[in-house]
Design a protein around this motif. Sequence first.
Motif, PDB file in Angstrom:
ATOM      1  N   UNK A 128       0.815  -1.216   0.000  1.00 42.08           N
ATOM      2  CA  UNK A 128       0.000   0.000   0.000  1.00 42.08           C
ATOM      3  C   UNK A 128       0.850   1.268   0.000  1.00 42.08           C
ATOM      4  N   UNK A 129       1.871   1.301   0.812  1.00 45.81           N
ATOM      5  CA  UNK A 129       2.712   2.502   0.910  1.00 45.81           C
ATOM      6  C   UNK A 129       3.518   2.695  -0.366  1.00 45.81           C
ATOM      7  N   UNK A 130       4.146   1.627  -0.828  1.00 57.72           N
ATOM      8  CA  UNK A 130       4.953   1.735  -2.047  1.00 57.72           C
ATOM      9  C   UNK A 130       4.089   2.120  -3.240  1.00 57.72           C
ATOM     10  N   UNK A 131       2.924   1.484  -3.372  1.00 55.77           N
ATOM     11  CA  UNK A 131       2.037   1.766  -4.507  1.00 55.77           C
ATOM     12  C   UNK A 131       1.572   3.217  -4.501  1.00 55.77           C
ATOM     13  N   UNK A 132       1.258   3.733  -3.319  1.00 56.34           N
ATOM     14  CA  UNK A 132       0.749   5.103  -3.247  1.00 56.34           C
ATOM     15  C   UNK A 132       1.807   6.144  -3.547  1.00 56.34           C
ATOM     16  N   UNK A 133       3.084   5.792  -3.448  1.00 56.11           N
ATOM     17  CA  UNK A 133       4.120   6.753  -3.849  1.00 56.11           C
ATOM     18  C   UNK A 133       4.305   6.751  -5.361  1.00 56.11           C
ATOM     19  N   UNK A 134       3.738   5.738  -6.014  1.00 54.48           N
ATOM     20  CA  UNK A 134       3.893   5.598  -7.463  1.00 54.48           C
ATOM     21  C   UNK A 134       2.682   6.052  -8.266  1.00 54.48           C
ATOM     22  N   UNK A 135       1.474   5.889  -7.714  1.00 51.73           N
ATOM     23  CA  UNK A 135       0.288   6.128  -8.544  1.00 51.73           C
ATOM     24  C   UNK A 135      -0.943   6.415  -7.688  1.00 51.73           C
ATOM     25  N   UNK A 136      -1.799   7.283  -8.208  1.00 49.00           N
ATOM     26  CA  UNK A 136      -3.119   7.467  -7.635  1.00 49.00           C
ATOM     27  C   UNK A 136      -3.362   8.773  -6.914  1.00 49.00           C
ATOM     28  N   UNK A 137      -2.344   9.564  -6.678  1.00 48.62           N
ATOM     29  CA  UNK A 137      -2.506  10.812  -5.936  1.00 48.62           C
ATOM     30  C   UNK A 137      -2.009  11.984  -6.783  1.00 48.62           C
ATOM     31  N   UNK A 138      -2.647  13.127  -6.602  1.00 48.26           N
ATOM     32  CA  UNK A 138      -2.160  14.331  -7.294  1.00 48.26           C
ATOM     33  C   UNK A 138      -0.880  14.852  -6.643  1.00 48.26           C
ATOM     34  N   UNK A 139      -0.773  14.652  -5.307  1.00 51.10           N
ATOM     35  CA  UNK A 139       0.384  15.154  -4.572  1.00 51.10           C
ATOM     36  C   UNK A 139       0.908  14.069  -3.628  1.00 51.10           C
ATOM     37  N   UNK A 140       2.234  13.925  -3.594  1.00 53.13           N
ATOM     38  CA  UNK A 140       2.899  13.003  -2.675  1.00 53.13           C
ATOM     39  C   UNK A 140       3.975  13.785  -1.930  1.00 53.13           C
ATOM     40  N   UNK A 141       4.008  13.581  -0.619  1.00 51.96           N
ATOM     41  CA  UNK A 141       4.993  14.245   0.232  1.00 51.96           C
ATOM     42  C   UNK A 141       5.805  13.190   0.986  1.00 51.96           C
ATOM     43  N   UNK A 142       7.126  13.296   0.887  1.00 44.85           N
ATOM     44  CA  UNK A 142       8.035  12.465   1.672  1.00 44.85           C
ATOM     45  C   UNK A 142       8.631  13.345   2.766  1.00 44.85           C
ATOM     46  N   UNK A 143       8.520  12.918   4.020  1.00 43.20           N
ATOM     47  CA  UNK A 143       9.148  13.621   5.140  1.00 43.20           C
ATOM     48  C   UNK A 143      10.314  12.743   5.589  1.00 43.20           C
ATOM     49  N   UNK A 144      11.535  13.249   5.419  1.00 43.20           N
ATOM     50  CA  UNK A 144      12.720  12.408   5.608  1.00 43.20           C
ATOM     51  C   UNK A 144      13.715  13.089   6.548  1.00 43.20           C
ATOM     52  N   UNK A 145      14.009  12.419   7.644  1.00 47.76           N
ATOM     53  CA  UNK A 145      14.991  12.913   8.606  1.00 47.76           C
ATOM     54  C   UNK A 145      16.410  12.614   8.155  1.00 47.76           C
TER      55      UNK A 145
END
Length: 194
Positions: free
Chosen positions: A101-118
């Motif tokens: 679910x997480x990997x797929x959602x970073x690839x497809x289906x959303x207009x905007x994707x945000x990665x918060x990375x420390x």
Amino acid sequence: MSFETVKKHLENRGFAVHTFPTGREAAAYLNGVLDQTTVGFGGSVTLDALGLYDSLSAHNTVLWHWKGADRSAAAQTDAYLTSANALAETGEIVNIDGAGNRAASTLYGHRRVYFVIGQNKLAPTYDQAVRRARNIAGPKNAKRLGVRTPCAEKGDRCYDCRSPERICQGLVVLWGPMHGTNTEVLLVEEDLGL
């Protein structure tokens, strides 16, 4: 490793990048840009630590399987938030996933994707980022989830096991944002997540 260098490489790959001294400032940024919309969350210790579910829920519809929503519900949102298991200084974003679910959602289906990375997720090279995802983030997440795998029990590395409880079933690398998706990377100068 330098945030300036990784920021430059991410931007050269087409990502929008913002840097923040603290996670609190990154959370405030997200609360400013996400308003009156639907937001999906990927499983993320980073997002949980920043309290983003509660703060964003005050003015958005937020769906997260850690908070009772079905995994598939988060895949139907306008925006998607997650972190990464590793980020190469050369700009590759690396994630390992068990259910997909997480990997797929970073690839497809959303207009905007945000990665918060420390800053603790940074690795000098692509190979070292994959190594970090498999041998640091994977075992820590397996232990956190209480699964019975060699990496959870020993906590030292990936054993490429065949356990039915294995949480690392797929590896996704983003070399750039997917076509049609506005993808932002929020780099935080603090250790966040596993």
